[in-house]
Design an enzyme around this catalytic site. Structure first.
Site, PDB file in Angstrom:
ATOM      1  N   TYR A   1    -132.987  40.196  51.260  1.00 23.46           N
ATOM      2  CA  TYR A   1    -132.418  40.875  52.587  1.00 23.46           C
ATOM      3  C   TYR A   1    -131.981  41.945  52.110  1.00 23.46           C
ATOM      4  O   TYR A   1    -132.458  43.763  51.632  1.00 23.46           O
ATOM      5  CB  TYR A   1    -132.100  40.165  53.596  1.00 23.46           C
ATOM      6  CG  TYR A   1    -132.285  40.821  54.358  1.00 23.46           C
ATOM      7  CD1 TYR A   1    -132.904  41.777  55.685  1.00 23.46           C
ATOM      8  CD2 TYR A   1    -130.262  41.971  54.951  1.00 23.46           C
ATOM      9  CE1 TYR A   1    -133.362  42.856  56.390  1.00 23.46           C
ATOM     10  CE2 TYR A   1    -130.975  42.866  56.003  1.00 23.46           C
ATOM     11  CZ  TYR A   1    -131.539  43.144  56.134  1.00 23.46           C
ATOM     12  OH  TYR A   1    -132.155  43.715  58.185  1.00 23.46           O
TER      13      TYR A   1
ATOM     14  N   SER B   1    -130.155  49.398  56.475  1.00 24.49           N
ATOM     15  CA  SER B   1    -128.967  48.186  57.004  1.00 24.49           C
ATOM     16  C   SER B   1    -127.774  48.310  56.273  1.00 24.49           C
ATOM     17  O   SER B   1    -127.606  48.909  55.237  1.00 24.49           O
ATOM     18  CB  SER B   1    -129.499  46.369  57.024  1.00 24.49           C
ATOM     19  OG  SER B   1    -128.570  45.852  57.183  1.00 24.49           O
TER      20      SER B   1
END
Length: 240
Positions: free
Chosen positions: A163, A141
């Site tokens: 995350y 990401s």
């Protein structure tokens, strides 16, 4: 046993993972749908088959050694594996501000998003080494980009102690694997799908899962002289 190019996509029962499986299947590949939940996995396989994809289910929990070993044995029985797409991942929720994040949550996220990827790669490397054109794709990401995070321009999401750093960690191990495999024909890269509307973000994303799958499909089908050890999105390289 199939002579077709064979891929395994982890976390492929829904969202981006499902669309990666569908996209690779549309190329005429045989695609393993890796997922923990038996019912959801088989439902995804049935849906893919109804769309003409040569799909098969692979029971797989990336956090469990025995599960990963069983998946490797299943793929060995099928004869070969050419492409591994590590898509399975979790966010750990959104309450992850520094000084407030629960270390247990961080450990859980890293166990899935990083150690789980390592576990699967290590188990399947013997099969991949026998392929003529093996590829490994790690779904990362842009929030894992330290360059973009440091800009503080509001485009890398909320504060995240679990995350986002897990994706930075994932990028790091991608580079390490690329260095370790530099004298082989295995190409390994990280790909960013963009801000996709999935249940991981409460469907707040602005891209469709099909759009998000495009970068993984691109990296899974790189030519033999393609890049390795890189971090890419649809527009090209993502800054580290």
């Amino acid at each position: 046993m199939s002579d077709k190019t064979t891929a395994l996509v982890t976390g492929a029962n829904k969202g981006i993972g499902y669309e990666i499986a569908a996209g690779l299947g549309a190329l005429g590949w045989s695609v393993g749908v890796g997922a923990r939940d038996d019912e959801r996995r088989e439902a995804a396989v049935e849906k893919l088959r109804a769309a003409g994809v040569d799909a098969f289910g692979v029971p797989l929990d990336v956090t469990d050694d025995a599960s990963v070993a069983a998946a490797a044995a299943l793929l060995e029985e099928r004869g070969h594996l050419d492409v591994l797409v590590n898509n399975a991942g979790i966010t750990g929720g959104f309450d992850q501000e520094p000084t407030k994040a629960d270390p247990a949550v961080i450990r859980t996220v890293v166990e899935t998003n990083v150690i789980g990827v390592m576990r699967v790669i290590d188990a399947l490397l013997p099969l991949l080494r026998r392929s003529a054109s093996p590829r490994i794709v790690n779904l990362s990401s842009s929030v894992g980009s330290l360059t973009r995070q440091s800009l503080d321009n509001g485009q890398t999401g909320p504060l995240s102690m679990a995350y986002a750093p897990s994706k930075t960690f994932l990028n790091g191990i991608t580079v390490q694997y690329a260095k370790a495999l530099k004298d082989t024909n295995i190409l390994i890269n990280a790909g960013c799908p963009g801000f996709v509307a999935t249940d991981l973000n409460g469907f707040r994303g602005v891209r469709t899962p099909e759009q998000g799958a495009a970068i993984a499909i691109h990296l899974a089908t790189l030519p033999d002289d393609g890049p390795t050890g890189g971090f890419f999105e649809d527009a090209g390289p993502v800054p580290w």
